[in-house]
Structures are given as structure tokens and as C-alpha cells.
Design a protein around this motif. Sequence first.
Motif, PDB file in Angstrom:
ATOM      1  N   PHE A 104      -2.831  -3.729   7.642  1.00  0.00           N
ATOM      2  CA  PHE A 104      -3.661  -2.950   8.555  1.00  0.00           C
ATOM      3  C   PHE A 104      -3.627  -3.542   9.956  1.00  0.00           C
ATOM      4  N   ASP A 105      -3.707  -2.649  10.947  1.00  0.00           N
ATOM      5  CA  ASP A 105      -3.862  -3.027  12.342  1.00  0.00           C
ATOM      6  C   ASP A 105      -4.820  -2.015  12.945  1.00  0.00           C
ATOM      7  N   ASP A 106      -6.059  -2.452  13.194  1.00  0.00           N
ATOM      8  CA  ASP A 106      -7.127  -1.528  13.578  1.00  0.00           C
ATOM      9  C   ASP A 106      -7.269  -0.466  12.486  1.00  0.00           C
ATOM     10  N   ALA A 107      -7.207   0.819  12.850  1.00  0.00           N
ATOM     11  CA  ALA A 107      -7.404   1.869  11.844  1.00  0.00           C
ATOM     12  C   ALA A 107      -6.111   2.268  11.149  1.00  0.00           C
ATOM     13  N   VAL A 108      -4.975   1.880  11.709  1.00  0.00           N
ATOM     14  CA  VAL A 108      -3.690   2.248  11.113  1.00  0.00           C
ATOM     15  C   VAL A 108      -3.375   1.287   9.976  1.00  0.00           C
ATOM     16  N   GLY A 109      -3.096   1.846   8.804  1.00  0.00           N
ATOM     17  CA  GLY A 109      -2.836   0.989   7.663  1.00  0.00           C
ATOM     18  C   GLY A 109      -1.779   1.553   6.741  1.00  0.00           C
ATOM     19  N   TYR A 110      -1.232   0.671   5.900  1.00  0.00           N
ATOM     20  CA  TYR A 110      -0.191   1.050   4.954  1.00  0.00           C
ATOM     21  C   TYR A 110      -0.450   0.378   3.612  1.00  0.00           C
ATOM     22  N   ALA A 111       0.018   1.027   2.557  1.00  0.00           N
ATOM     23  CA  ALA A 111      -0.039   0.463   1.212  1.00  0.00           C
ATOM     24  C   ALA A 111       1.258   0.796   0.498  1.00  0.00           C
ATOM     25  N   CYS A 112       1.674  -0.078  -0.421  1.00  0.00           N
ATOM     26  CA  CYS A 112       2.830   0.225  -1.260  1.00  0.00           C
ATOM     27  C   CYS A 112       2.463  -0.059  -2.706  1.00  0.00           C
ATOM     28  N   ASP A 113       3.171   0.606  -3.632  1.00  0.00           N
ATOM     29  CA  ASP A 113       2.868   0.398  -5.041  1.00  0.00           C
ATOM     30  C   ASP A 113       4.127   0.077  -5.833  1.00  0.00           C
ATOM     31  N   SER A 114       3.943  -0.131  -7.119  1.00  0.00           N
ATOM     32  CA  SER A 114       5.041  -0.563  -7.981  1.00  0.00           C
ATOM     33  C   SER A 114       5.928   0.581  -8.441  1.00  0.00           C
ATOM     34  N   SER A 115       5.637   1.805  -7.972  1.00  0.00           N
ATOM     35  CA  SER A 115       6.443   2.967  -8.362  1.00  0.00           C
ATOM     36  C   SER A 115       7.097   3.638  -7.166  1.00  0.00           C
ATOM     37  N   GLN A 116       7.520   2.827  -6.199  1.00  0.00           N
ATOM     38  CA  GLN A 116       8.294   3.296  -5.054  1.00  0.00           C
ATOM     39  C   GLN A 116       7.495   4.182  -4.109  1.00  0.00           C
ATOM     40  N   GLY A 117       6.176   4.023  -4.109  1.00  0.00           N
ATOM     41  CA  GLY A 117       5.333   4.789  -3.205  1.00  0.00           C
ATOM     42  C   GLY A 117       4.889   3.969  -2.016  1.00  0.00           C
TER      43      GLY A 117
END
Length: 243
Positions: A104-117
Amino acid sequence: PSADDQSLRDVDATDDGRVVWFAGDGGALGRYDVEEGRLTDHSAPEDQTSTWTAIAVVGRAGAERVHLANGSGELLKGTYDDGDVAWGEIRKPGSGSSITDLAFDDAVGYACDSSQGVYATTDGANYETIGIEDANTDFAALAATDAELVVAGGDGTVFRYDGSVWTTLRAGETALRAIDLTDETGLAAGDAGGVFERANGGWTSVETPTDADLQGILVGAAGRERSDVAVGTSGTIVERDRS
């Protein structure tokens, strides 16, 4: 539930470094005020007792926002204020696969998972899927700057996103477990002591004095007395002076 006797899996600090949050098994969640030396238990937010696999903290101490992810693919955002945390609704952006990392950087954020998402948010609550089709590997970690996002793959691949297009680069043949990124450079780490540095548009191998599996890495800062550091199994810590 409390953090006592629970395995802890991730840690992050407020932007000013005054407060550290940590999370782990059984819904364990804690807040440590570095200046006051005070530890507060916030375990099982919203009665969630599953394993927290990742945590990201944004903002200055006293008004920080806490983002949590668990092994069921769920995400939870909380806002700290005067000793209490106001928690939002549980979100599940993907199919329920384990979320492996948050950035995360301020309100912009990212997530990744174990199924290529890979998922993106601009408010910390609502997520959209941004990739990655035909990746053919699991994702262990990600890192982002204002200009780009990189995701570390279990087959030694690094995926780069510029806001519209994904590109693929091969760092090495070993599984990648961690990645860090700055505006100037990037480092990835993985099995068998593998460390790779971004240079000239690609990733090149960096020699290390260990064959331990490396599970975390941090880019240092030249002139600020902060070295590159990687950590791994059996208590392994390796560092490199960036000055």
C-alpha cells in the motif's frame, strides 16, 4: 484470543516508524508503540480467528490504517483512532485462495494470491482484478512504486505492471519468495540463497554467501547507512552495503 503463543507471519510499521503492527495465526494481531514501549492486543478483529497471512500499515502513528489479509482470500481494513480500531467489512476479491502479500501507498493498494490473482484498490475496501492471465505459477510477493507494480512468481519469474500492460521477465530458475522495489532499483530473493537485482531493464543474479531459502528482502539506501538485507530459513541474515 491473543497473540500469546501464536506464530506471527508478517509485520509493518507506520510511515513515521513510531508504531509497529504484527499479525499471524489464530487471528493474532498486535500494536507496539515504539516510543512508549506499550504493546496492545487487537487480536480477532470482527471475530476473525483465521490466520493473517499479510499486513500493510499506512499513515502516521495515531491515525494509521491497517490492512489485513488471510488464508481464505479475505481482506479487512481498519482505522486506528485514540486506542480503538474501526473495522470495515470483510472483502473477498478472488476465489478464496490465500492472499500471500499486500502493498500500500496511501489509498492505492495491491494484493496477490496463490492462484495467480492480483488485485488493486484505490480506497482500501473495494478491489478489482488486474491480472494475471496465463501466469502458470503461484505468486509469493509483490512490491510497488508510484510508477509500477512487480509480482514475484514461484518459478523465478517477475511480472511487471505499468498501469495498463503486464510484461514478464525471468529472474532465475529458483522459486522467488520476496521482492522489494524503489524508484531506482529492485531486489528479489528466493530459494537456495538466490538474490536477483533489477538492472538495464532485466534481472541479474547477485552472489550471496548462503544457500538458505531466503523469504524476505529489503532494498537499502546509499548514503543513509542502510544496507540491502535478506532473511531466510535457519535464522539466516545476509546484507550488502549499498554505499
